[in-house]
Design a protein around this motif. Structure first.
Motif, short mmCIF file in Angstrom:
data_model
loop_
_atom_site.label_atom_id
_atom_site.label_comp_id
_atom_site.label_asym_id
_atom_site.label_seq_id
_atom_site.Cartn_x
_atom_site.Cartn_y
_atom_site.Cartn_z
N GLY A 245 14.03 -10.56 -17.92
CA GLY A 245 14.26 -10.64 -19.48
C GLY A 245 13.71 -11.98 -20.11
N THR A 246 13.49 -13.00 -19.27
CA THR A 246 13.28 -14.17 -19.79
C THR A 246 11.65 -14.55 -19.24
OG1 THR A 246 13.77 -15.63 -17.59
CG2 THR A 246 15.62 -15.05 -19.35
N TRP A 247 11.12 -13.82 -18.80
CA TRP A 247 9.72 -14.20 -18.16
C TRP A 247 8.70 -14.24 -19.28
CZ3 TRP A 247 9.16 -10.77 -12.99
CH2 TRP A 247 9.99 -11.43 -12.07
N THR A 248 7.83 -15.04 -19.19
CA THR A 248 6.68 -15.29 -20.19
C THR A 248 5.54 -14.19 -19.76
OG1 THR A 248 5.51 -16.90 -18.76
CG2 THR A 248 7.36 -17.67 -20.26
N PRO A 249 4.47 -14.05 -20.38
CA PRO A 249 3.63 -13.19 -20.36
C PRO A 249 2.75 -13.72 -19.06
CG PRO A 249 3.58 -13.50 -22.61
CD PRO A 249 4.53 -14.53 -22.01
N GLY A 250 2.62 -15.19 -18.79
CA GLY A 250 2.21 -15.74 -17.48
C GLY A 250 2.83 -15.28 -16.47
N GLN A 251 4.25 -15.53 -16.44
CA GLN A 251 4.81 -14.86 -15.49
C GLN A 251 4.93 -13.59 -15.10
OE1 GLN A 251 8.41 -16.82 -16.94
NE2 GLN A 251 8.42 -18.55 -15.44
N TRP A 252 4.62 -12.72 -15.96
CA TRP A 252 4.61 -11.33 -15.87
C TRP A 252 2.98 -11.18 -14.90
CZ3 TRP A 252 7.81 -7.62 -15.23
CH2 TRP A 252 9.01 -7.66 -15.98
N ARG A 253 2.25 -11.99 -15.43
CA ARG A 253 0.83 -11.84 -14.73
C ARG A 253 0.78 -12.12 -13.43
NH1 ARG A 253 -4.82 -11.38 -15.59
NH2 ARG A 253 -4.21 -11.27 -17.79
N SER A 254 1.60 -13.17 -13.01
CA SER A 254 1.62 -13.57 -11.60
C SER A 254 2.70 -12.49 -10.68
CB SER A 254 2.78 -14.88 -11.68
OG SER A 254 3.18 -15.20 -10.27
N PRO B 174 1.52 -8.18 -23.73
CA PRO B 174 0.35 -8.80 -24.13
C PRO B 174 -0.42 -9.03 -22.57
CG PRO B 174 2.17 -9.88 -25.06
CD PRO B 174 2.73 -9.03 -24.33
N THR B 175 0.57 -9.19 -21.40
CA THR B 175 -0.32 -9.16 -20.22
C THR B 175 -0.89 -7.72 -19.72
OG1 THR B 175 0.87 -11.05 -19.63
CG2 THR B 175 0.03 -9.83 -17.63
N ALA B 176 -0.09 -6.68 -20.10
CA ALA B 176 -0.38 -5.20 -19.73
C ALA B 176 -1.69 -4.82 -20.70
CB ALA B 176 0.67 -4.27 -20.04
N ARG B 177 -1.87 -5.29 -21.74
CA ARG B 177 -2.93 -5.12 -22.52
C ARG B 177 -4.13 -5.90 -22.11
NH1 ARG B 177 -3.62 -5.43 -29.04
NH2 ARG B 177 -5.62 -4.83 -29.25
N GLU B 178 -4.20 -7.02 -21.64
CA GLU B 178 -5.00 -7.98 -21.10
C GLU B 178 -5.54 -7.25 -19.82
OE1 GLU B 178 -3.85 -11.87 -20.61
OE2 GLU B 178 -3.88 -12.32 -22.80
#
Length: 423
Positions: free
Chosen positions: A183-192, A240-244
């Protein structure tokens, strides 16, 4: 007993997708026996299988057992009743639940979505390959599987895809609490996290050293088009990451209602839904763990004398959710599950009975379709925006004014919300 409302139930941890684990990722009695070894040679291509990368996955052509390409609803036509059964974790840990529900789906001509936890294909001896955001390297709040259970999972994933089911993602370490929570992760961390989940699927042969296990029969880069986050947390910064990445949908939103969906940040938002909970004044989310949370206050091993009543209540909750949609606004019905034997396995029995009930409605001639999330998105994308806008005007349990023929025949004056297109 205190009842947790749907919103409270949605917030609880959905751990238990593969057994308890320590903060360092250790699993009692579950250590992997895989050696380090050299990178195995990729299998040779055949007339029907073209290995990808190290041969963990492969291209085998168009996925079997897919429905005919969808077409737009015609004016005056009622929409089908879509039902999606989905599974979080999707690991086979020796309880036979994965093949049980594959058998059930085959018997009733159903497709499902299996949200695979990437760590379920990573041997524990290689756990330090996993670098989770905001958590120690190799940590996981679900257990790593034994070698034999990884092989069982691979066998069932292979079968699932060949029988027409979808393989999505449940990500990796299932962190639901504390500073490392998803719940605290950033879009960049989700990408990782996503890239690591994909790598564990695409490189299980390298990580395990196994040369005698068949590859998965799909290209995971193309197969993966959606997922569900651990504990239904973190969707806003995942999207945002899912869309990218070109994902088509996300199934992480808690507390959804039984209405026709729209896109959120350009991605179809397909949430777990609030459904009637027989005998209670509140509704419950359409997931096995949330039934458990409201019946036994999170206990997974409550006294057995409660089990028959809770089994009936859970079955009827699913059936009531289906019937409410089917008999009124025809909103799609989404059900979430785990391969678990909580409270004597009653939630697995409830899901099975509900699916059989739904299949009987189809056998009676109803336009009921038990599909995967990806197949449902195919249908949504084939519809005219103004038709979807009209369907979205129906509230929970609301029948179309004048019947379906009148309701969908005349779309004049329905302003498009734009929710059917990119947002």
């Amino acid at each position: 007993m205190l009842g947790l409302g749907a919103g409270a139930a949605a917030a609880v941890s959905l751990a238990g997708c593969g057994g308890p684990a320590g903060s360092d990722g250790s699993t009692p009695g579950g250590g992997s026996r895989t050696g380090t070894g050299d990178r195995p040679a990729a299998p040779k291509p055949t007339a029907t299988v073209r290995p990808i990368g190290d041969g963990s996955t492969s291209f085998t052509g168009r996925q079997p057992r897919q429905p005919e390409p969808p077409v737009p609803l015609e004016p005056g036509q009622a929409p089908p009743q879509f039902v999606v059964f989905s599974w979080d974790g999707a690991g086979e840990v020796g309880n036979g639940l994965f093949p049980r529900f594959l058998d059930l789906a085959r018997e009733h001509g159903a497709s499902m979505t299996f949200f695979l936890s990437g760590l379920y294909l990573l041997p524990e001896s290689k756990k330090r390959l996993y670098d989770p955001p905001n958590n120690p390297r190799g940590a996981s709040d679900i257990g790593y599987l034994t070698d034999e259970h990884i092989k069982d999972t691979l066998r069932n994933l292979r079968r699932a895809w060949l029988e027409g089911h979808e393989i999505g993602t449940h990500f990796n370490g299932h962190f639901c609490a504390g500073p490392g929570s998803v719940g605290t992760w950033t879009p960049g961390q989700w990408r990782s996290e996503i890239e690591q989940a994909k790598s564990f699927v695409k490189e299980w042969r390298t990580h395990s050293g196994w040369t005698d296990v068949e590859p998965l029969p799909f290209d995971y880069d193309k197969e993966l088009t959606g997922g569900r986050t651990p504990c239904l947390l973190g969707q806003d910064r995942l999207l945002p990451t899912a869309r990218e990445l070109g994902w088509r949908y996300d199934a992480s939103s808690p507390g959804g209602r039984q209405v026709w969906p729209s896109r959120k940040q350009g991605v179809w938002d397909l949430p777990l839904q609030q459904i009637p909970f027989p005998g209670r004044s509140f509704e419950v989310l359409s997931m096995d763990y949330n039934m458990l949370a409201n019946q036994s206050l999170h206990s997974t091993d409550a006294p057995a004398h409660h089990h028959p009543g809770w089994r009936r209540q859970s079955t009827q909750a699913y059936v009531s959710g289906f019937q409410r949609a089917y008999e009124t606004n025809r909103a799609p019905f989404f059900v979430g599950n785990h391969f678990e034997q909580w409270n004597g396995g009653i939630y697995m029995d409830a899901v099975e009975e509900a699916l059989k009930h739904i299949a009987r409605e189809r056998e009676r001639g109803g336009d009921v379709r038990i599909v995967s999330f990806r197949q449902f998105c195919d249908w949504l994308d084939a519809q005219k925006p103004e038709m979807l806008d009209r369907l979205r005007t129906l509230d929970v349990g609301e029948e179309p004014s004048g019947g379906w023929q009148a309701f969908t025949r005349d779309l004049a004056g329905v302003a498009s919300t734009g929710a059917a297109g990119p947002a």
